[in-house]
Motif scaffolding. Structure first.
Motif, PDB file in Angstrom:
ATOM      1  N   ARG A 163      34.349  42.549  40.385  1.00 22.45           N
ATOM      2  CA  ARG A 163      35.461  43.099  39.611  1.00 22.45           C
ATOM      3  C   ARG A 163      35.724  42.285  38.341  1.00 22.45           C
ATOM      4  NH1 ARG A 163      38.463  47.222  42.473  1.00 22.45           N
ATOM      5  NH2 ARG A 163      39.836  47.002  40.708  1.00 22.45           N
ATOM      6  N   THR A 164      35.403  41.000  38.391  1.00 23.84           N
ATOM      7  CA  THR A 164      35.595  40.175  37.196  1.00 23.84           C
ATOM      8  C   THR A 164      34.622  40.614  36.101  1.00 23.84           C
ATOM      9  OG1 THR A 164      36.223  38.378  38.661  1.00 23.84           O
ATOM     10  CG2 THR A 164      35.740  37.780  36.390  1.00 23.84           C
ATOM     11  N   HIS A 221      35.920  51.452  58.609  1.00 21.76           N
ATOM     12  CA  HIS A 221      35.587  50.031  58.457  1.00 21.76           C
ATOM     13  C   HIS A 221      36.202  49.140  59.529  1.00 21.76           C
ATOM     14  CE1 HIS A 221      35.367  51.404  54.019  1.00 21.76           C
ATOM     15  NE2 HIS A 221      34.188  51.540  54.607  1.00 21.76           N
ATOM     16  N   HIS A 237      45.800  42.563  53.585  1.00 21.53           N
ATOM     17  CA  HIS A 237      45.703  43.981  53.232  1.00 21.53           C
ATOM     18  C   HIS A 237      44.479  44.167  52.339  1.00 21.53           C
ATOM     19  CE1 HIS A 237      46.724  48.048  52.464  1.00 21.53           C
ATOM     20  NE2 HIS A 237      47.112  47.862  51.212  1.00 21.53           N
ATOM     21  N   GLY A 265      37.440  44.421  50.828  1.00 24.15           N
ATOM     22  CA  GLY A 265      37.024  44.049  49.477  1.00 24.15           C
ATOM     23  C   GLY A 265      36.236  42.746  49.505  1.00 24.15           C
ATOM     24  N   ALA A 312      44.834  41.618  49.258  1.00 28.07           N
ATOM     25  CA  ALA A 312      43.582  41.221  48.609  1.00 28.07           C
ATOM     26  C   ALA A 312      43.002  42.315  47.726  1.00 28.07           C
ATOM     27  CB  ALA A 312      42.560  40.802  49.668  1.00 28.07           C
ATOM     28  N   CYS A 343      42.353  48.141  56.917  1.00 27.87           N
ATOM     29  CA  CYS A 343      41.199  48.799  56.281  1.00 27.87           C
ATOM     30  C   CYS A 343      41.260  50.278  56.650  1.00 27.87           C
ATOM     31  CB  CYS A 343      39.886  48.177  56.754  1.00 27.87           C
ATOM     32  SG  CYS A 343      39.614  48.368  58.507  1.00 27.87           S
ATOM     33  N   ALA A 344      40.333  51.063  56.100  1.00 29.27           N
ATOM     34  CA  ALA A 344      40.254  52.480  56.439  1.00 29.27           C
ATOM     35  C   ALA A 344      39.491  52.658  57.755  1.00 29.27           C
ATOM     36  CB  ALA A 344      39.563  53.238  55.308  1.00 29.27           C
ATOM     37  N   GLU A 365      32.332  34.313  44.604  1.00 26.93           N
ATOM     38  CA  GLU A 365      33.411  34.890  43.783  1.00 26.93           C
ATOM     39  C   GLU A 365      34.591  35.341  44.653  1.00 26.93           C
ATOM     40  OE1 GLU A 365      34.611  38.235  42.737  1.00 26.93           O
ATOM     41  OE2 GLU A 365      35.323  37.741  40.734  1.00 26.93           O
ATOM     42  N   TYR A 388      38.392  33.326  45.086  1.00 24.50           N
ATOM     43  CA  TYR A 388      39.766  33.824  44.942  1.00 24.50           C
ATOM     44  C   TYR A 388      40.492  33.803  46.291  1.00 24.50           C
ATOM     45  CZ  TYR A 388      38.284  34.988  40.287  1.00 24.50           C
ATOM     46  OH  TYR A 388      37.813  34.887  39.000  1.00 24.50           O
TER      47      TYR A 388
HETATM   48  N1  LIG Z   1      43.341  37.549  40.572  1.00 27.79           N
HETATM   49  C1  LIG Z   1      42.083  37.437  40.147  1.00 27.79           C
HETATM   50  O1  LIG Z   1      41.728  36.476  39.487  1.00 27.79           O
HETATM   51  C2  LIG Z   1      41.106  38.494  40.520  1.00 27.79           C
HETATM   52  C3  LIG Z   1      39.738  38.274  40.417  1.00 27.79           C
HETATM   53  C4  LIG Z   1      38.871  39.260  40.824  1.00 27.79           C
HETATM   54  C5  LIG Z   1      39.411  40.453  41.286  1.00 27.79           C
HETATM   55  N2  LIG Z   1      40.742  40.626  41.306  1.00 27.79           N
HETATM   56  C6  LIG Z   1      41.342  41.863  41.784  1.00 27.79           C
HETATM   57  O2  LIG Z   1      41.287  41.810  43.175  1.00 27.79           O
HETATM   58  C7  LIG Z   1      41.206  43.109  43.687  1.00 27.79           C
HETATM   59  C8  LIG Z   1      40.169  43.129  44.761  1.00 27.79           C
HETATM   60  O3  LIG Z   1      38.866  42.978  44.238  1.00 27.79           O
HETATM   61  P1  LIG Z   1      37.669  43.043  45.269  1.00 27.79           P
HETATM   62  O4  LIG Z   1      36.431  43.039  44.471  1.00 27.79           O
HETATM   63  O5  LIG Z   1      37.853  42.050  46.336  1.00 27.79           O
HETATM   64  O6  LIG Z   1      37.981  44.442  45.937  1.00 27.79           O
HETATM   65  P2  LIG Z   1      37.107  45.706  46.029  1.00 27.79           P
HETATM   66  O7  LIG Z   1      35.844  45.237  46.628  1.00 27.79           O
HETATM   67  O8  LIG Z   1      37.076  46.476  44.776  1.00 27.79           O
HETATM   68  O9  LIG Z   1      37.939  46.503  47.132  1.00 27.79           O
HETATM   69  C9  LIG Z   1      37.403  47.686  47.619  1.00 27.79           C
HETATM   70  C10 LIG Z   1      38.038  47.987  48.939  1.00 27.79           C
HETATM   71  O10 LIG Z   1      39.441  48.124  48.783  1.00 27.79           O
HETATM   72  C11 LIG Z   1      39.910  49.000  49.770  1.00 27.79           C
HETATM   73  N3  LIG Z   1      40.937  49.868  49.193  1.00 27.79           N
HETATM   74  C12 LIG Z   1      40.772  50.731  48.168  1.00 27.79           C
HETATM   75  N4  LIG Z   1      41.937  51.370  47.940  1.00 27.79           N
HETATM   76  C13 LIG Z   1      42.826  50.902  48.844  1.00 27.79           C
HETATM   77  C14 LIG Z   1      44.193  51.163  49.124  1.00 27.79           C
HETATM   78  N5  LIG Z   1      44.902  52.053  48.416  1.00 27.79           N
HETATM   79  N6  LIG Z   1      44.794  50.484  50.124  1.00 27.79           N
HETATM   80  C15 LIG Z   1      44.110  49.576  50.845  1.00 27.79           C
HETATM   81  N7  LIG Z   1      42.821  49.287  50.634  1.00 27.79           N
HETATM   82  C16 LIG Z   1      42.191  49.946  49.648  1.00 27.79           C
HETATM   83  C17 LIG Z   1      38.744  49.845  50.243  1.00 27.79           C
HETATM   84  O11 LIG Z   1      38.567  49.575  51.621  1.00 27.79           O
HETATM   85  P3  LIG Z   1      39.031  50.650  52.735  1.00 27.79           P
HETATM   86  O12 LIG Z   1      38.243  51.890  52.438  1.00 27.79           O
HETATM   87  O13 LIG Z   1      38.668  49.997  54.029  1.00 27.79           O
HETATM   88  O14 LIG Z   1      40.497  50.821  52.527  1.00 27.79           O
HETATM   89  C18 LIG Z   1      37.546  49.301  49.477  1.00 27.79           C
HETATM   90  O15 LIG Z   1      36.439  49.076  50.324  1.00 27.79           O
HETATM   91  C19 LIG Z   1      40.908  44.036  42.526  1.00 27.79           C
HETATM   92  O16 LIG Z   1      42.071  44.781  42.252  1.00 27.79           O
HETATM   93  C20 LIG Z   1      40.592  43.109  41.379  1.00 27.79           C
HETATM   94  O17 LIG Z   1      41.033  43.590  40.147  1.00 27.79           O
HETATM   95  C21 LIG Z   1      41.597  39.682  40.962  1.00 27.79           C
END
Ligand SMILES: NC(=O)c1ccc[n+]([C@@H]2O[C@H](COP(=O)([O-])OP(=O)(O)OC[C@H]3O[C@@H](n4cnc5c(N)ncnc54)[C@H](OP(=O)(O)O)[C@@H]3O)[C@@H](O)[C@H]2O)c1
Length: 328
Positions: free
Chosen positions: A41-42, A184, A155, A159, A217, A180-181, A132, A136
């Motif tokens: 996502r970064t 999963h 939550h 991801g 998360a 999770c859904a 990565e 975080y």
């Molecule tokens: N703070 C920081 O520095 C930083 C850095 C990197 C990323 N982030 C942020 O962190 C977040 C997570 O990134 P990631 O790469 O770990 O996640 P991700 O891999 O994009 O997460 C995908 C998963 O999230 C779940 N999901 C999707 N919509 C959902 C909902 N409405 N409710 C609950 N679960 C849901 C889905 O699983 P299910 O189908 O099982 O629900 C999906 O498999 C992103 O929003 C990103 O922008 C922040």
């Protein structure tokens, strides 16, 4: 060497595979021939220049760094002057936080930086997504001082961050409920969660248990909705800015009242010690990154598109050198 380059901000197809100069390792650096990397996502944020706040780091009107990619796994091919901790031929993995550049055939990394040797039983593709999501996850776990026996709700446990968080929390001895859904649930149980809530079948914010920490998360909830889940001095963590980008402000204000509070930690730099700690956990099997799909470097635009669906499960790996074999 070949690399995935974007010279302007935009959608996934601003990325082109082109020939660029191979970097030269400076003093104290190693040149790594990359076998596998990830699109996370970064990378999506830096490529798109969104949210706008990232442009203060990545360049206001166009990207300062034109090759994305922070996670890498490969082989040390050349040593800069004074390098003593790695040898040519070492299998290594790590995190290129400031320079990025891992969406390419070669990358230079400081030997004292976030780089470690790969555990013998892991392939380049298996180890590439280790640094990565876990980084975080660790930053949030450490900031909230979660220890053995603490009750934590994660939550979005599917991801990259959530799937790492569940494993790292279990390694600390926390009692973990994860959401999770439906499809999963088994995966998340396999990561070690003590209890799993299917967030598509039940509203997790109505759960009867009370938690020391709620860690969102995937940034899909809010402090307001999760408040009732927290014990009196409980902590709400989120990886996203939250509704109306309020989480940073709530993190400043809520501690003043002495009760439930929001934390929005700015992750410290990923350093050599953190990579060594992750290597130790990979070695014992306490942490194994979850891999969803794999794409060759030539198809990286499709990988970006998939990651941006918000539906990836764990991590998306890019094979830079297809000869990815254990011990290769
Ligand atoms: N703070 C920081 O520095 C930083 C850095 C990197 C990323 N982030 C942020 O962190 C977040 C997570 O990134 P990631 O790469 O770990 O996640 P991700 O891999 O994009 O997460 C995908 C998963 O999230 C779940 N999901 C999707 N919509 C959902 C909902 N409405 N409710 C609950 N679960 C849901 C889905 O699983 P299910 O189908 O099982 O629900 C999906 O498999 C992103 O929003 C990103 O922008 C922040």
């Amino acid at each position: 060497m070949r690399a995935a380059v974007n010279t302007r901000y935009g959608p996934p197809d601003v990325v082109r595979i082109t020939e660029v100069d191979r970097p030269v390792p400076g003093r104290g650096e190693v040149l790594v021939r990359i076998h596998a990397t990830t699109v996370n996502r970064t990378d999506c944020g830096f490529r798109a220049g969104k949210p706008w706040i990232v442009r203060f780091f990545s360049g206001l009107t166009k990207p300062k760094v034109t090759i994305n990619g922070s996670e890498f796994a490969g082989v040390v091919e050349e040593l800069g002057g004074g390098v003593t901790s790695f040898a040519v031929g070492d299998r290594v993995f790590g995190f290129s936080e400031d320079r990025l550049g891992a969406h390419a055939q070669c990358l230079t990394v400081a030997e004292a930086g976030p780089i470690a040797t790969i555990p013998a039983d892991m392939s380049f593709e298996e180890v590439a997504p280790s640094t990565e999501g876990s980084h975080y996850a660790l930053a949030n776990i450490r900031a909230s001082q979660i220890t053995n026996g603490r009750r934590v709700l994660v939550h979005g446990a599917t991801g990259a961050i959530g799937s790492a968080a569940v494993q790292l929390l279990k390694a600390l001895g926390a009692i973990v409920t994860a959401t999770c859904a439906t499809g999963h649930v088994d995966l998340v149980r396999g990561l070690g969660a003590d209890r799993v809530i299917d967030h598509t079948a039940a509203d997790f914010t109505q759960d009867a248990q009370r938690y020391d920490v709620v860690f969102d998360a995937v940034g899909k909830s809010s402090f307001g909705r999760c408040r009732r889940l927290l014990k009196r001095r409980g902590i709400y963590l989120s990886t996203d800015l939250g509704p109306y980008s309020l989480n940073p402000l709530l993190a400043l204000v809520t501690p003043l009242f002495g009760g439930r509070k929001v934390m929005f930690p700015i992750p410290p730099k990923h350093d050599h010690d953190e990579t060594q700690e992750l290597r130790r956990m990979l070695g014992t099997g306490a942490f194994r990154p979850v891999i969803d799909r794999r794409y060759p470097l030539d198809h990286i635009v499709e990988a970006y598109r998939y990651v941006e669906t918000g539906k990836k499960v764990g991590n998306v790996v890019i094979s830079v050198d297809p000869s990815d074999a254990v011990g290769a």
